[in-house]
Design a protein around this motif. Structure first.
Motif, PDB file in Angstrom:
ATOM      1  N   LEU A  98       3.144  60.054  -2.613  1.00 35.00           N
ATOM      2  CA  LEU A  98       2.691  60.782  -3.796  1.00 35.00           C
ATOM      3  C   LEU A  98       3.682  60.609  -4.943  1.00 35.00           C
ATOM      4  O   LEU A  98       3.296  60.299  -6.086  1.00 35.00           O
ATOM      5  N   GLY A  99       4.967  60.798  -4.637  1.00 34.83           N
ATOM      6  CA  GLY A  99       5.990  60.661  -5.671  1.00 34.83           C
ATOM      7  C   GLY A  99       5.984  59.270  -6.279  1.00 34.83           C
ATOM      8  O   GLY A  99       6.029  59.100  -7.502  1.00 34.83           O
ATOM      9  N   MET A 100       5.926  58.254  -5.399  1.00 28.75           N
ATOM     10  CA  MET A 100       5.949  56.871  -5.878  1.00 28.75           C
ATOM     11  C   MET A 100       4.703  56.568  -6.714  1.00 28.75           C
ATOM     12  O   MET A 100       4.777  55.879  -7.735  1.00 28.75           O
ATOM     13  N   THR A 101       3.562  57.119  -6.277  1.00 25.19           N
ATOM     14  CA  THR A 101       2.330  56.912  -7.038  1.00 25.19           C
ATOM     15  C   THR A 101       2.473  57.482  -8.443  1.00 25.19           C
ATOM     16  O   THR A 101       2.095  56.842  -9.431  1.00 25.19           O
ATOM     17  N   ALA A 102       3.036  58.687  -8.507  1.00 23.76           N
ATOM     18  CA  ALA A 102       3.209  59.314  -9.814  1.00 23.76           C
ATOM     19  C   ALA A 102       4.084  58.440 -10.699  1.00 23.76           C
ATOM     20  O   ALA A 102       3.787  58.222 -11.881  1.00 23.76           O
ATOM     21  N   PHE A 103       5.150  57.894 -10.125  1.00 21.45           N
ATOM     22  CA  PHE A 103       6.054  57.070 -10.937  1.00 21.45           C
ATOM     23  C   PHE A 103       5.356  55.797 -11.415  1.00 21.45           C
ATOM     24  O   PHE A 103       5.464  55.410 -12.582  1.00 21.45           O
ATOM     25  N   LEU A 104       4.631  55.168 -10.498  1.00 17.17           N
ATOM     26  CA  LEU A 104       3.947  53.926 -10.851  1.00 17.17           C
ATOM     27  C   LEU A 104       2.897  54.176 -11.935  1.00 17.17           C
ATOM     28  O   LEU A 104       2.722  53.384 -12.859  1.00 17.17           O
ATOM     29  N   LEU A 105       2.217  55.314 -11.809  1.00 17.78           N
ATOM     30  CA  LEU A 105       1.214  55.699 -12.796  1.00 17.78           C
ATOM     31  C   LEU A 105       1.866  55.864 -14.169  1.00 17.78           C
ATOM     32  O   LEU A 105       1.357  55.364 -15.187  1.00 17.78           O
ATOM     33  N   ALA A 106       3.022  56.547 -14.181  1.00 19.41           N
ATOM     34  CA  ALA A 106       3.732  56.742 -15.440  1.00 19.41           C
ATOM     35  C   ALA A 106       4.137  55.398 -16.029  1.00 19.41           C
ATOM     36  O   ALA A 106       4.053  55.177 -17.245  1.00 19.41           O
ATOM     37  N   MET A 107       4.550  54.488 -15.147  1.00 22.95           N
ATOM     38  CA  MET A 107       4.992  53.190 -15.631  1.00 22.95           C
ATOM     39  C   MET A 107       3.819  52.386 -16.192  1.00 22.95           C
ATOM     40  O   MET A 107       3.944  51.705 -17.217  1.00 22.95           O
ATOM     41  N   ALA A 108       2.672  52.455 -15.503  1.00 28.62           N
ATOM     42  CA  ALA A 108       1.488  51.752 -16.002  1.00 28.62           C
ATOM     43  C   ALA A 108       1.088  52.314 -17.367  1.00 28.62           C
ATOM     44  O   ALA A 108       0.733  51.568 -18.287  1.00 28.62           O
ATOM     45  N   TYR A 109       1.188  53.641 -17.515  1.00 33.88           N
ATOM     46  CA  TYR A 109       0.836  54.264 -18.791  1.00 33.88           C
ATOM     47  C   TYR A 109       1.787  53.823 -19.892  1.00 33.88           C
ATOM     48  O   TYR A 109       1.377  53.506 -21.018  1.00 33.88           O
ATOM     49  N   ARG A 110       3.088  53.778 -19.549  1.00 34.51           N
ATOM     50  CA  ARG A 110       4.083  53.333 -20.525  1.00 34.51           C
ATOM     51  C   ARG A 110       3.821  51.888 -20.938  1.00 34.51           C
ATOM     52  O   ARG A 110       3.926  51.536 -22.115  1.00 34.51           O
ATOM     53  N   SER A 111       3.465  51.080 -19.957  1.00 33.96           N
ATOM     54  CA  SER A 111       3.151  49.684 -20.249  1.00 33.96           C
ATOM     55  C   SER A 111       1.949  49.598 -21.191  1.00 33.96           C
ATOM     56  O   SER A 111       1.929  48.796 -22.122  1.00 33.96           O
TER      57      SER A 111
ATOM     58  N   LEU B  52      -2.931  42.117  -4.895  1.00 28.87           N
ATOM     59  CA  LEU B  52      -2.759  40.774  -5.444  1.00 28.87           C
ATOM     60  C   LEU B  52      -3.255  40.675  -6.883  1.00 28.87           C
ATOM     61  O   LEU B  52      -3.157  39.621  -7.500  1.00 28.87           O
ATOM     62  N   GLU B  53      -3.776  41.760  -7.425  1.00 33.71           N
ATOM     63  CA  GLU B  53      -4.246  41.746  -8.806  1.00 33.71           C
ATOM     64  C   GLU B  53      -3.063  41.852  -9.768  1.00 33.71           C
ATOM     65  O   GLU B  53      -1.957  42.194  -9.378  1.00 33.71           O
ATOM     66  N   ARG B  54      -3.354  41.567 -11.046  1.00 34.39           N
ATOM     67  CA  ARG B  54      -2.277  41.630 -12.033  1.00 34.39           C
ATOM     68  C   ARG B  54      -2.164  42.992 -12.699  1.00 34.39           C
ATOM     69  O   ARG B  54      -1.113  43.331 -13.227  1.00 34.39           O
ATOM     70  N   SER B  55      -3.257  43.715 -12.723  1.00 36.36           N
ATOM     71  CA  SER B  55      -3.224  44.990 -13.431  1.00 36.36           C
ATOM     72  C   SER B  55      -2.515  46.043 -12.585  1.00 36.36           C
ATOM     73  O   SER B  55      -2.789  46.194 -11.392  1.00 36.36           O
ATOM     74  N   LEU B  56      -1.582  46.775 -13.204  1.00 38.18           N
ATOM     75  CA  LEU B  56      -0.764  47.721 -12.453  1.00 38.18           C
ATOM     76  C   LEU B  56      -1.594  48.833 -11.826  1.00 38.18           C
ATOM     77  O   LEU B  56      -1.293  49.296 -10.737  1.00 38.18           O
ATOM     78  N   SER B  57      -2.669  49.254 -12.516  1.00 42.97           N
ATOM     79  CA  SER B  57      -3.435  50.369 -11.950  1.00 42.97           C
ATOM     80  C   SER B  57      -4.167  49.934 -10.687  1.00 42.97           C
ATOM     81  O   SER B  57      -4.307  50.703  -9.747  1.00 42.97           O
ATOM     82  N   ARG B  58      -4.607  48.681 -10.639  1.00 39.92           N
ATOM     83  CA  ARG B  58      -5.231  48.188  -9.406  1.00 39.92           C
ATOM     84  C   ARG B  58      -4.198  48.067  -8.301  1.00 39.92           C
ATOM     85  O   ARG B  58      -4.459  48.417  -7.148  1.00 39.92           O
TER      86      ARG B  58
ATOM     87  N   ASP C 222      -1.883  46.969 -18.991  1.00 37.56           N
ATOM     88  CA  ASP C 222      -0.914  47.331 -17.951  1.00 37.56           C
ATOM     89  C   ASP C 222      -0.741  46.187 -16.967  1.00 37.56           C
ATOM     90  O   ASP C 222      -0.547  46.387 -15.790  1.00 37.56           O
ATOM     91  N   GLU C 223      -0.802  44.972 -17.483  1.00 38.92           N
ATOM     92  CA  GLU C 223      -0.678  43.833 -16.578  1.00 38.92           C
ATOM     93  C   GLU C 223       0.780  43.481 -16.376  1.00 38.92           C
ATOM     94  O   GLU C 223       1.599  43.599 -17.288  1.00 38.92           O
ATOM     95  N   VAL C 224       1.088  43.054 -15.160  1.00 39.18           N
ATOM     96  CA  VAL C 224       2.448  42.619 -14.859  1.00 39.18           C
ATOM     97  C   VAL C 224       2.699  41.316 -15.600  1.00 39.18           C
ATOM     98  O   VAL C 224       1.931  40.364 -15.484  1.00 39.18           O
ATOM     99  N   GLN C 225       3.777  41.286 -16.404  1.00 38.65           N
ATOM    100  CA  GLN C 225       4.014  40.105 -17.224  1.00 38.65           C
ATOM    101  C   GLN C 225       5.017  39.173 -16.577  1.00 38.65           C
ATOM    102  O   GLN C 225       5.796  39.565 -15.727  1.00 38.65           O
ATOM    103  N   ASP C 226       4.982  37.940 -17.050  1.00 38.19           N
ATOM    104  CA  ASP C 226       5.947  36.959 -16.555  1.00 38.19           C
ATOM    105  C   ASP C 226       7.304  37.199 -17.192  1.00 38.19           C
ATOM    106  O   ASP C 226       7.403  37.748 -18.279  1.00 38.19           O
ATOM    107  N   ASP C 227       8.328  36.752 -16.487  1.00 36.59           N
ATOM    108  CA  ASP C 227       9.677  36.837 -17.026  1.00 36.59           C
ATOM    109  C   ASP C 227       9.872  35.709 -18.044  1.00 36.59           C
ATOM    110  O   ASP C 227       9.749  34.534 -17.716  1.00 36.59           O
TER     111      ASP C 227
END
Lengths: 516, 176
Positions: free
Chosen positions: B86-99, B26-32, B106-111
């Motif tokens: 594991l695969g999904m974690t790696a992808f999410l990690l990459a996405m958080a890093y890109r963010s 329920l947190e906003r930060s992608l890494s959490r 790395d917070e999820v932003q509003d549309d």
């Protein structure tokens, strides 16, 4: 019949193999294109063959020679084969569209080297989910297609796509976790994840546990299928992706969820204890979705909301739990995959021609690009349900099934369905007026549309029209598919013939004693 | 008969993992969020182990007695699930890093578009500009108020009457 069962795994194997090959040949974009088109064409041919063959009865393959309840099996019955054929046709058209786009923009515009393999994996995942006769294998199919969709949605990694992607990925992961928990509980309760064996065993377990399993599975699939209130992620995430990606997502991914709901509701939980809840969910999905669409002034977002809204129709047919409702639902799914994908492809063309999908800045396209106008108008009217197009036929089927059901809830949904249909028409006419008729606030940029893109979008529009012309046989097929769903013994018998085992390795072990 | 009574320690562990996972999700930060997903995923994996019944001998036919074997099927499924997570974690990690690369967080932003539409709705404005709305700057409500002003006791403000009298009139006749 049995001599053709080797065809069944091909829609999964061929794209996977093609994906590996395409990835290995990442330095040769031309070869990559050829591979992906050839692979998708093979899938289409195989799927069409399966469509014909499955009409005589389900085709079953026990993978790796391990007999059914222990090993994994692939089942191509009428419903699977129909879904498979429609999805294969759509993926091929979209692939041709994106090839033409790549041709026009040059290869630098998009990271094609990763696009083609991922796209093929997406196709394999969709096919796996459709064909699987095993709950866990459906999960694997979902994960394959979701992993591919994550990559496609965040292609290029721009800020906007990462924003949209993070919402999409987290929501999809949540639904996968729910699905996984549901599978674990199912195994704990019934000791199997094979759909046919579950159909035999689930009636024997405690009704409360059965209801829990049903709710968990519905939640997991409901997120995938974007059923209100689990639909909010969809209009946020789809519109930012490249046009062909949005098109194939909109057409296929939600329908995989709908397919899974049809399969589990009919085969595993035929007593239909969630039908009333599903009815309400269907009504809410239809109405809330279309009201969202009316408020939008961006074409892609508007279409995303109509997508959510029309999932409600399919759910309505499923929740009626009658053969008439199911056959209408199946026909509607086929119609909606083709029409919605076509509309998104045309939206991509509009974006290209007008430089934007915002209805505020578009205008006068009817004069500038009359072909585009026709290509938008036909599927738009089709989606709105104007006679004699296939959207009308599907909706009439659903309304008839609803009236035949006769309960006040079904009749409420009939009214809601008609209202939604009118509002869809209103939203699309509004989009039409703004994009094609109003004088543009600023002159539109000068752009030409590549013939290949127009051609493949036109092919989908024509396919949508063919659903109208061929509605008789297709609706007949959908009715037979619904009949097979209602008579579950056909499915169970063909997966687990006499002795409760498929054919393969573990048959002789079973003779030795118990089957834990 | 297989002993199917669940291991309480495992059940307790699952409860803790899933509870903590839901909280983090329920947190906003992608890494959490990512850690939350991993925790719930491991909870689900343990659930599979519980579903497989009590632990037992390696399930190899011929080496062990069949009634002492552990159920191999859930273990195979857990293995698959672990690999997928594991695969999904790696992808999410990459996405958080890109963010983080793009925005330094790395917070999820509003549309943005969604917020815009919502603001329009909150102010009760129309979502788009028409030819109709462009040619006269008054809304239908204002027009209605003005027409009533002329017949009722209230006086129309001179500026509004001068500017908008004509178009209001024209439209009234046209629609009749």
């Amino acid at each position: 019949m049995t001599e053709y069962t080797w065809l069944v795994p091909l829609p999964v194997v061929v794209p996977l193999f093609g994906a590996g090959l395409a990835l290995a040949l990442y330095r040769r974009p031309r070869l990559q294109r050829i591979i992906s088109v050839v692979a998708l064409s093979i899938v289409l041919v195989v799927a069409a063959t399966l469509l014909v063959l499955a009409d005589d009865g389900p085709l079953v393959v026990d993978i790796g020679g391990w007999a059914a309840p222990v090993g994994i099996d692939l089942v191509a019955d009428r419903l699977s084969a129909l879904m498979l054929t429609v999805s294969a046709a759509v993926t091929l058209c979209v692939q041709l569209y994106s090839l033409a786009q790549g041709e026009a923009d040059g290869d630098e515009a998009a990271p094609v080297s990763i696009y083609h393999p991922t796209y093929l994996i997406l196709t394999a995942g969709v096919a796996n989910a459709f064909l699987s006769g095993d709950l866990f294998n459906i999960y694997v199919g979902f994960e394959i297609l979701l992993a591919a969709s994550y990559v496609l949605l965040t292609l290029g990694g721009t800020g906007e796509r990462i924003r949209a992607g993070s919402i999409y990925v987290v929501v999809a992961l949540l639904s996968s976790l729910l699905f996984l928990i549901a599978i674990a509980l199912t195994y704990a309760a019934a000791g199997t994840v094979n759909l046919a064996q579950l159909a035999e065993r689930l009636p024997e377990i405690d009704p409360g546990v059965r209801l829990l399993l049903q709710v968990l599975l519905l939640l997991a699939f409901g997120i995938k299928a974007a059923i209100f209130p689990l639909s909010a992620w969809l209009p946020d995430s789809y519109p930012t992706a490249p046009a062909p990606v949005t098109a194939v997502f909109a057409g296929l991914l939600t329908k995989v969820g709908v397919y899974a709901i049809i399969r589990t509701q009919t085969l595993l939980f035929p007593e239909g204890r969630m039908d009333d809840v599903l009815m309400w969910a269907a009504l809410a999905t239809m109405v809330v979705g279309i009201l969202g669409a009316v408020a939008q002034d961006d074409l892609k977002r508007l279409l995303s909301f109509t997508l959510v809204s029309h999932i409600g129709y399919m759910l309505f047919g499923i929740a009626l739990a009658s053969e008439a409702g199911w056959s209408a639902s199946i026909y509607y799914v086929a119609h909606h995959i083709i029409v919605q994908t076509g509309l998104f492809l045309v939206a991509g063309l509009i974006e290209r021609r007008g430089g934007s999908t915002s209805l505020d800045s578009l205008g006068g396209l009817a004069k500038l690009a009359p072909v585009l106008a026709i290509l938008f108008f036909i599927p738009a009217m089709n989606l709105g349900g104007i006679p004699p197009l296939s959207g009308f036929l599907g909706k009439v089927g659903l309304l008839q099934a609803g009236v035949a059901d006769g309960s006040w809830l079904a009749l409420t949904l009939v009214v809601g369905g008609v209202a939604t249909s009118l509002l869809t028409l209103y939203a699309l006419i509004k989009a039409w007026n703004k994009a094609f008729w109003q004088t543009p606030p600023e002159p539109l940029p000068d752009a030409t549309l590549p013939k290949g893109m127009v051609g493949s979008a036109a092919a989908l529009v024509v396919l949508g029209l063919a659903l109208t012309v061929g509605a008789g046989p297709l609706y007949g097929y959908a009715e037979r598919a619904a009949g097979a769903l209602a008579d579950r013994s056909v499915y169970i018998q063909s997966v687990l013939p006499e002795g409760g085992r498929g054919s393969g390795e573990s048959v002789d072990v079973a003779h030795g004693g118990d089957d834990a | 008969m297989i002993d199917m009574s669940p291991n309480l320690v495992l059940v307790g562990l699952i409860v803790v993992l899933v509870t903590a996972g839901v909280y983090l999700l329920l947190e906003r930060s992608l890494s959490r969020v990512l850690i939350g997903v991993v925790l719930i995923g491991n909870g689900a994996n343990l659930l599979f182990l519980v579903a497989g019944g009590a632990a037992g001998r390696p399930p190899i036919v011929g080496l062990e007695l069949e009634r002492e074997m552990a159920d191999p099927l859930p273990q195979a499924m857990v293995l698959t699930a672990i690999v997928i997570t594991l695969g999904m974690t790696a992808f999410l990690l990459a996405m958080a890093y890109r963010s983080w690369q793009l925005h330094r967080h790395d917070e999820v932003q509003d549309d943005v578009e969604d917020r815009r539409i919502a603001r329009l709705a909150a102010r009760d404005e129309r979502a788009f500009e028409d030819d109709d709305t462009e040619e006269s700057t008054t809304t239908l409500d204002e027009e209605a108020a003005e027409t009533r002003d002329e017949t009722d006791e209230g006086e129309p403000s001179p500026a509004a009457a001068g500017d908008h009298h004509r178009p209001t009139d024209d439209r009234g006749e046209g629609s009749r």
